[in-house]
Design a protein around this motif. Structure first.
Motif, PDB file in Angstrom:
ATOM      1  N   VAL A   1       7.182  14.982   4.707  1.00  0.00           N
ATOM      2  CA  VAL A   1       6.329  13.987   4.052  1.00  0.00           C
ATOM      3  C   VAL A   1       4.905  14.540   3.965  1.00  0.00           C
ATOM      4  N   GLY A   2       4.143  13.943   3.095  1.00  0.00           N
ATOM      5  CA  GLY A   2       2.730  14.301   3.001  1.00  0.00           C
ATOM      6  C   GLY A   2       1.902  13.363   3.869  1.00  0.00           C
ATOM      7  N   LYS A   3       0.601  13.604   3.830  1.00  0.00           N
ATOM      8  CA  LYS A   3      -0.305  12.777   4.640  1.00  0.00           C
ATOM      9  C   LYS A   3      -0.351  11.326   4.146  1.00  0.00           C
ATOM     10  N   ASP A   4       0.100  11.112   2.906  1.00  0.00           N
ATOM     11  CA  ASP A   4       0.056   9.763   2.326  1.00  0.00           C
ATOM     12  C   ASP A   4       1.245   8.887   2.772  1.00  0.00           C
ATOM     13  N   PHE A   5       2.150   9.438   3.564  1.00  0.00           N
ATOM     14  CA  PHE A   5       3.316   8.652   4.012  1.00  0.00           C
ATOM     15  C   PHE A   5       2.845   7.676   5.095  1.00  0.00           C
ATOM     16  N   PRO A   6       3.183   6.396   4.975  1.00  0.00           N
ATOM     17  CA  PRO A   6       2.622   5.379   5.887  1.00  0.00           C
ATOM     18  C   PRO A   6       2.982   5.610   7.362  1.00  0.00           C
ATOM     19  N   GLN A   7       1.981   5.551   8.182  1.00  0.00           N
ATOM     20  CA  GLN A   7       2.150   5.697   9.622  1.00  0.00           C
ATOM     21  C   GLN A   7       3.062   4.579  10.151  1.00  0.00           C
ATOM     22  N   GLN A   8       2.974   3.433   9.511  1.00  0.00           N
ATOM     23  CA  GLN A   8       3.793   2.270   9.883  1.00  0.00           C
ATOM     24  C   GLN A   8       5.288   2.574   9.821  1.00  0.00           C
ATOM     25  N   THR A   9       5.681   3.361   8.810  1.00  0.00           N
ATOM     26  CA  THR A   9       7.096   3.712   8.674  1.00  0.00           C
ATOM     27  C   THR A   9       7.514   4.686   9.773  1.00  0.00           C
ATOM     28  N   ILE A  10       6.611   5.598  10.111  1.00  0.00           N
ATOM     29  CA  ILE A  10       6.880   6.526  11.221  1.00  0.00           C
ATOM     30  C   ILE A  10       7.113   5.695  12.495  1.00  0.00           C
ATOM     31  N   GLN A  11       6.292   4.695  12.664  1.00  0.00           N
ATOM     32  CA  GLN A  11       6.451   3.820  13.848  1.00  0.00           C
ATOM     33  C   GLN A  11       7.777   3.061  13.809  1.00  0.00           C
ATOM     34  N   LEU A  12       8.166   2.642  12.613  1.00  0.00           N
ATOM     35  CA  LEU A  12       9.468   1.967  12.474  1.00  0.00           C
ATOM     36  C   LEU A  12      10.594   2.928  12.872  1.00  0.00           C
ATOM     37  N   PHE A  13      10.528   4.170  12.401  1.00  0.00           N
ATOM     38  CA  PHE A  13      11.525   5.184  12.779  1.00  0.00           C
ATOM     39  C   PHE A  13      11.580   5.307  14.308  1.00  0.00           C
ATOM     40  N   GLU A  14      10.391   5.363  14.919  1.00  0.00           N
ATOM     41  CA  GLU A  14      10.337   5.534  16.379  1.00  0.00           C
ATOM     42  C   GLU A  14      10.939   4.329  17.086  1.00  0.00           C
ATOM     43  N   LYS A  15      10.617   3.166  16.565  1.00  0.00           N
ATOM     44  CA  LYS A  15      11.153   1.931  17.148  1.00  0.00           C
ATOM     45  C   LYS A  15      12.678   1.918  17.064  1.00  0.00           C
ATOM     46  N   ARG A  16      13.200   2.443  15.963  1.00  0.00           N
ATOM     47  CA  ARG A  16      14.654   2.475  15.760  1.00  0.00           C
ATOM     48  C   ARG A  16      15.287   3.693  16.438  1.00  0.00           C
ATOM     49  N   LYS A  17      14.501   4.407  17.238  1.00  0.00           N
ATOM     50  CA  LYS A  17      14.968   5.559  18.028  1.00  0.00           C
ATOM     51  C   LYS A  17      15.561   6.679  17.173  1.00  0.00           C
ATOM     52  N   ILE A  18      14.946   6.887  16.011  1.00  0.00           N
ATOM     53  CA  ILE A  18      15.342   8.004  15.148  1.00  0.00           C
ATOM     54  C   ILE A  18      14.588   9.247  15.618  1.00  0.00           C
ATOM     55  N   ASP A  19      15.296  10.347  15.792  1.00  0.00           N
ATOM     56  CA  ASP A  19      14.698  11.592  16.292  1.00  0.00           C
ATOM     57  C   ASP A  19      13.919  12.255  15.158  1.00  0.00           C
ATOM     58  N   LEU A  20      12.622  12.417  15.345  1.00  0.00           N
ATOM     59  CA  LEU A  20      11.753  12.880  14.264  1.00  0.00           C
ATOM     60  C   LEU A  20      11.305  14.329  14.418  1.00  0.00           C
ATOM     61  N   ARG A  21      11.925  15.051  15.343  1.00  0.00           N
ATOM     62  CA  ARG A  21      11.443  16.419  15.564  1.00  0.00           C
ATOM     63  C   ARG A  21      11.681  17.322  14.355  1.00  0.00           C
ATOM     64  N   GLY A  22      12.594  16.922  13.491  1.00  0.00           N
ATOM     65  CA  GLY A  22      12.844  17.725  12.283  1.00  0.00           C
ATOM     66  C   GLY A  22      12.040  17.232  11.090  1.00  0.00           C
ATOM     67  N   LEU A  23      11.117  16.326  11.316  1.00  0.00           N
ATOM     68  CA  LEU A  23      10.294  15.799  10.218  1.00  0.00           C
ATOM     69  C   LEU A  23       8.960  16.547  10.153  1.00  0.00           C
ATOM     70  N   GLU A  24       8.736  17.250   9.063  1.00  0.00           N
ATOM     71  CA  GLU A  24       7.460  17.955   8.879  1.00  0.00           C
ATOM     72  C   GLU A  24       6.454  17.035   8.191  1.00  0.00           C
ATOM     73  N   VAL A  25       5.214  17.158   8.600  1.00  0.00           N
ATOM     74  CA  VAL A  25       4.148  16.464   7.871  1.00  0.00           C
ATOM     75  C   VAL A  25       3.211  17.529   7.304  1.00  0.00           C
ATOM     76  N   THR A  26       3.101  17.552   5.977  1.00  0.00           N
ATOM     77  CA  THR A  26       2.263  18.583   5.344  1.00  0.00           C
ATOM     78  C   THR A  26       0.979  17.961   4.800  1.00  0.00           C
ATOM     79  N   ASP A  27       0.079  18.842   4.354  1.00  0.00           N
ATOM     80  CA  ASP A  27      -1.184  18.358   3.787  1.00  0.00           C
ATOM     81  C   ASP A  27      -0.985  17.771   2.389  1.00  0.00           C
ATOM     82  N   GLY A  28       0.095  18.172   1.735  1.00  0.00           N
ATOM     83  CA  GLY A  28       0.318  17.749   0.345  1.00  0.00           C
ATOM     84  C   GLY A  28       0.705  16.281   0.231  1.00  0.00           C
ATOM     85  N   LYS A  29       1.285  15.946  -0.931  1.00  0.00           N
ATOM     86  CA  LYS A  29       1.695  14.559  -1.179  1.00  0.00           C
ATOM     87  C   LYS A  29       3.202  14.408  -0.938  1.00  0.00           C
ATOM     88  N   THR A  30       3.596  13.211  -0.599  1.00  0.00           N
ATOM     89  CA  THR A  30       5.009  12.892  -0.381  1.00  0.00           C
ATOM     90  C   THR A  30       5.752  12.902  -1.724  1.00  0.00           C
TER      91      THR A  30
END
Lengths: 308, 308
Positions: B55-84
C-alpha cells in the motif's frame, strides 16, 4: 417417498403441439411438443393428470397411446379436423437463447372447451402457457379448485398483460422464469421481483432459472433448488413445463401444500426438467422409469448436502 | 462447527486498494478495497491469515488497525512512499454489470515482494487476483504448500493467458466466475467448462455465479451452493474475494480437504460473500460477529433442506 392415489384431481390446461426444433447441432421437424404434453407426461410419474387441450388430425396416434399408457385422462382432449398448433424454435450455443421463428395457432385459434363434469371438481388446476384470456375462460369453469397454478411466456406479458394480471390474481402459484418475472414486475433483483408477485395474488412463486435451478418464494420462506448438473443439453424445450408437471404431480399425490411438501415438489420439478432436456421433444419420457426418477431425486439431495 | 487453531499457515497474496465505486444510487470515493483486503477480512472469521501486498502512504491507518484487531498477520504488507493501487468501477442496475472506468497500478507496478521466512512454509496459499506473472513469481517462493488456490479476472485471461495457464497448472483450486471459466475454456456449458479446468491442473474448481450461488466441481463430485437471497445488493465489490476468504479460511481452520470439509467451506464462502455485498467496501466486516456468521450458515442449510 411418493404415492399414487385413487381419487385424482389434477387438471392441466395447455397446448399440445408439433414443434420444429433447431439446435446448433441438429434440426427436428414437427416433433411432438406443447406445454400440456410435457407437463402431463412429467406429472404422470406421480399421479394421473387430466388434460384439456386440442389437436388436429395430424397429431401422432402414437403419442395418444403414450398418454394412455401413462394413464393420463384424455376426456378433455379435443381432436379437430384442422391442424395441430405449430411452433418453430431455434436455440443458440447457449441453450437459454431461444428464438421463435414461426407460430401457427391452428386448432387452438378457436378452442373454447367445455370441461367434462368431473374435471370441474379438480383440486389442482394448472393453466399452462396459453393465451391468458383462454386461461381465464377455462378457470371460470372449475367449481372450487384448492390450488390454481399458472405459467406464461414473454409474449403474453408484452401483448396482453391486463388479462394475465387478472388470471394471476386468482392463482395460488405462479411459475415463471427469471426473464418473465423481471418483465412483469420491472424489478431486476429476483427476490424483490418474486416478492412483488406475492403481492399480486399468488401465495407462492417459483422462479425457474435454467441451469441455475429455481427459487421458490412463499410468504414466509425461501427455498432454493439446483438444476441437475448437465453437460449436454440436447433440447431445452419443455423444461419449464416438465418442472411444473413434476411439482404439481407430486403435490397432487401428496395431497398437501405444507412447506415440507412444497420443497420436495420443487425438487421433483427440477428432476423432471433435467430429464426432459436430455433428448429431443418428449423422447426421454418414453423410456423413463419410476426408479430413474427416484435415483435422481436422491442425487439432488446429495448434491446440496452439507453438515452443520 | 469450526475452530481456531494456533498453528496458522494460510497466506493470501493480492491487492490492497482504494476504490471509487459508483452504483445506480450512490458514489463512494476512494474507499478501501482490494482482493487481499476482502479475502483476509473474510478469512479472519475462521483463522489468522498472513497477507502479502503493498500500500502507499495514502492507505488509511484505520484499516491497518482493523486488520490488527482481526489478528491478520501484516508482516508481508509493504508500505511504500507512492500511492495505493486505485480502481474505479461502475455498476448497472443489474449488479452483475460492472465496468472498470479507471485502474492505476501505483504501488503495485514495481511490487516484487520477498516473503518473510515463516510465510514460506505456508500450508495454504491463495493467489488472489493480480498479474499472473506476479502470482507465478511469488508462488515460487513457497517451499511446499499443500494447497494452492488462485483467482483471476477477464483482463488477464485476455492479456496474459500464457502466464495464467502456467500458474493454473500448479494450482489445486481455481476460483472463477461463470464468465471467466467460459472465456478460458471456450465452453458455454458450465459443467463442461469446469471439467476442462480440471484437466488443466486443479483438482477442484469453484465457479461463482453471483446471485445464483456457486458450483464446486471435483474429480468425483459436484456440490452446489446457493447465494443468500438478498433483495438489496448495496455494493457487489469484493464478493468473490470474500467467498475465497471464507472458503480457504475455513479450510485452514479445519486442516483437511475431505469432501465434507470442502462442502462446508463452499457454504462459508457463500456466507461471507453475502455479508460483503450488504454495505459499501469492507464496512460490513467491521460490525460482523462470529454469531452472525454462524446464524447465516444455519440459514443456508435451511434454505436448501428437503426430506427424502
Amino acid at each position: 417417498m411418493r404415492q399414487r392415489v385413487l381419487d385424482m384431481s389434477f387438471v392441466i390446461v395447455g397446448s399440445l403441439a408439433l414443434d420444429t426444433i433447431v439446435t446448433p447441432s441438429e434440426r427436428k421437424e414437427r416433433i411432438v411438443g406443447g406445454s400440456c404434453t410435457y407437463c402431463s407426461l412429467a406429472a404422470s410419474f406421480f399421479t394421473h393428470p387430466k388434460i384439456v387441450g386440442v389437436v388436429g388430425k395430424d397429431f401422432p396416434q402414437q403419442t395418444i397411446q403414450l398418454f394412455e399408457k401413462r394413464k393420463i385422462d384424455l376426456r378433455g382432449l379435443e381432436v379437430t379436423d384442422g391442424k395441430t398448433f405449430f411452433w418453430e424454435g431455434h436455440y443458440g450455443c447457449d441453450p437459454n437463447q431461444r428464438t421463435t421463428v414461426k407460430l401457427e395457432m391452428n386448432a387452438f385459434a378457436d378452442f373454447r372447451p367445455t370441461l367434462p363434469a368431473d374435471y370441474k371438481k379438480a383440486d389442482i388446476v394448472f393453466l399452462a402457457n396459453i393465451d391468458p384470456e383462454l386461461q381465464e375462460n377455462i378457470l371460470r369453469q372449475f367449481q372450487n379448485p384448492k390450488w390454481v397454478a399458472m405459467d406464461t411466456i414473454n409474449h403474453w406479458i408484452e401483448n396482453n398483460k391486463a388479462a394475465l394480471l387478472r388470471v394471476l390474481e386468482k392463482c395460488n402459484l405462479f411459475f415463471c422464469n427469471d426473464e418473465e418475472v423481471k418483465l412483469i414486475t420491472q424489478e431486476v433483483n429476483l427476490i424483490k421481483a418474486g416478492k412483488r408477485i406475492l403481492e399480486m395474488g399468488p401465495s407462492l412463486v417459483v422462479i425457474k432459472k435454467g441451469e441455475h435451478g429455481a427459487l421458490v418464494l412463499g410468504k414466509n420462506f425461501v427455498f432454493g433448488v439446483l438444476a441437475h448438473p448437465c453437460d449436454e443439453v440436447v433440447d431445452p424445450t419443455g423444461a419449464g413445463d416438465s418442472f411444473a408437471g413434476g411439482f404439481l404431480g407430486y403435490l397432487d399425490s401428496a395431497r398437501s401444500t405444507r412447506q415440507e411438501v412444497l420443497r420436495r415438489a420443487a425438487v421433483f420439478g427440477s428432476v423432471m426438467a433435467s430429464f426432459a432436456i436430455e433428448d429431443f421433444g418428449i423422447e426421454r419420457f418414453k423410456s423413463l422409469t419410476d426408479s430413474d426418477v427416484r435415483k435422481r431425486f436422491i442425487a439432488f439431495k446429495k448434491m446440496v448436502s452439507f453438515k452443520l
